[in-house]
Write an enzyme that holds these catalytic residues in place. Structure first.
Site: not given
Length: 327
Positions: A27, A31, A189, A25
């Protein structure tokens, strides 16, 4: 709100020129910031991203490496990524399981798992399993333990906000994928973030700390695209809803509840760089939404305030995860 926890600046002076690090992750958000900082310290950073165009652009931006796409919603995609990596590299110092989705509508991964447990935990679990041999090999060759970091969340404990505020997350071993119970984005979640914590906890008991240090962290409530589904559910996806969402984000930042990404990467960077890391521990940035008041101050490390965060549940989840991902 207390001042965000920050790394000793001396940690950012470490020379990582020999190290190879994978960040999922990578991008955007935490991250991307983490990858950028590691590249500045001369590490070779592999950006593991689902979208090729975004992954290549991010790698170009920070000076990292984009090898191949990796979609955590597909176990085959994870396997393909690992094969591509192992075909090119014979060393891995750090694995950072950073990618995540939050409070999205009900859906299933390509392998039939509920989307949040599938992407946040099971895809990452398979990635760690497939890469552990090279992490251990690197430790043997360097004489220093490799590292595995799972980004968890304060949502692994009871929170003061959200539709399910105050609910203590747990792993429903009989209905992991919400096939028998009503789906709740928040509960799903929380289950997935508790799974991240338990993943690192059990890894710490399965691998000696002089070979692999396994930890989890809460990065803080960080301004990123992670909360897009939560705001969309409340405000809609139109221009008015998006505008109001941005106003709320700015208000939360002003109050100190929400952090900018520079502070949001501090827990991750500490876990990657610190010489005082304890395998199995949880490292938490400040968190105003913890129900447990003392935990709001954060801690490097902090005891996760959840009665379900037990070694017994960690072992049980590990064994179930092995069966589900086929390792």
């Amino acid at each position: 709100m207390p001042t965000p926890l920050r790394c000793d600046p001396k940690l950012f002076e470490k020379d990582l020129s020999s190290q190879i690090i994978i960040v999922t992750g990578a991008n955007s958000g935490i991250g991307l910031e983490t990858s950028s900082r590691l590249v500045k310290q001369k590490a070779t950073v592999i950006l593991a991203c689902r979208n090729v165009e975004k992954g290549e652009a991010a790698a170009k931006e920070v000076g990292g490496v984009f090898l191949a796409p990796m979609d955590l919603a597909s176990l085959q995609s994870v396997r393909d990524f690992v094969k591509t990596f192992l075909d090119k590299y014979d060393r891995l110092d750090v694995l950072v399981n950073n990618a995540g989705i939050m409070a999205c509508p009900y859906g299933k991964t390509k392998d039939g798992f509920e989307t949040q447990i599938g992407c946040n935990h099971l895809g990452h679990f398979l990635l760690q399993q497939l890469l552990t041999p090279i992490l251990l090999k690197t430790a043997d060759e360097t004489g220093k333990p490799s590292r595995f970091l799972a980004l968890s969340s304060c949502a692994a404990a009871a929170m003061t906000m959200g539709a399910d505020n105050g609910v203590v997350p747990e792993i429903d071993f009989d209905d992991l994928n919400f096939e028998k119970r009503d789906y709740s984005p928040g509960i799903a979640y929380g289950q997935s973030k508790l799974a991240n914590y338990l993943h690192a906890l059990e890894a710490s008991s399965r691998y000696p700390a002089d070979k692999l240090i396994s930890v989890s962290c809460h990065p803080g409530w960080v301004r990123s695209n992670l909360d897009v589904h939560a705001f969309k559910a409340k405000l809609g996806d139109g221009i008015v809803g998006r505008t109001i969402a941005n106003i709320f984000r700015k208000l939360f930042i002003f109050k100190g509840d929400m952090l900018e990404v520079e502070d949001g990467c501090q827990a991750s960077m500490y876990c990657i760089l610190s010489d005082d890391l304890e395998s199995g521990k949880f490292y938490s940035q400040i968190g105003s939404v913890y129900v447990d008041v003392p935990s709001r101050m954060g801690g490097f490390p902090l005891k996760l305030p959840n009665e379900n965060a037990t070694p017994e549940n960690a072992k049980k989840l590990w064994e179930l995860s092995e069966k589900l991902v086929g390792v």
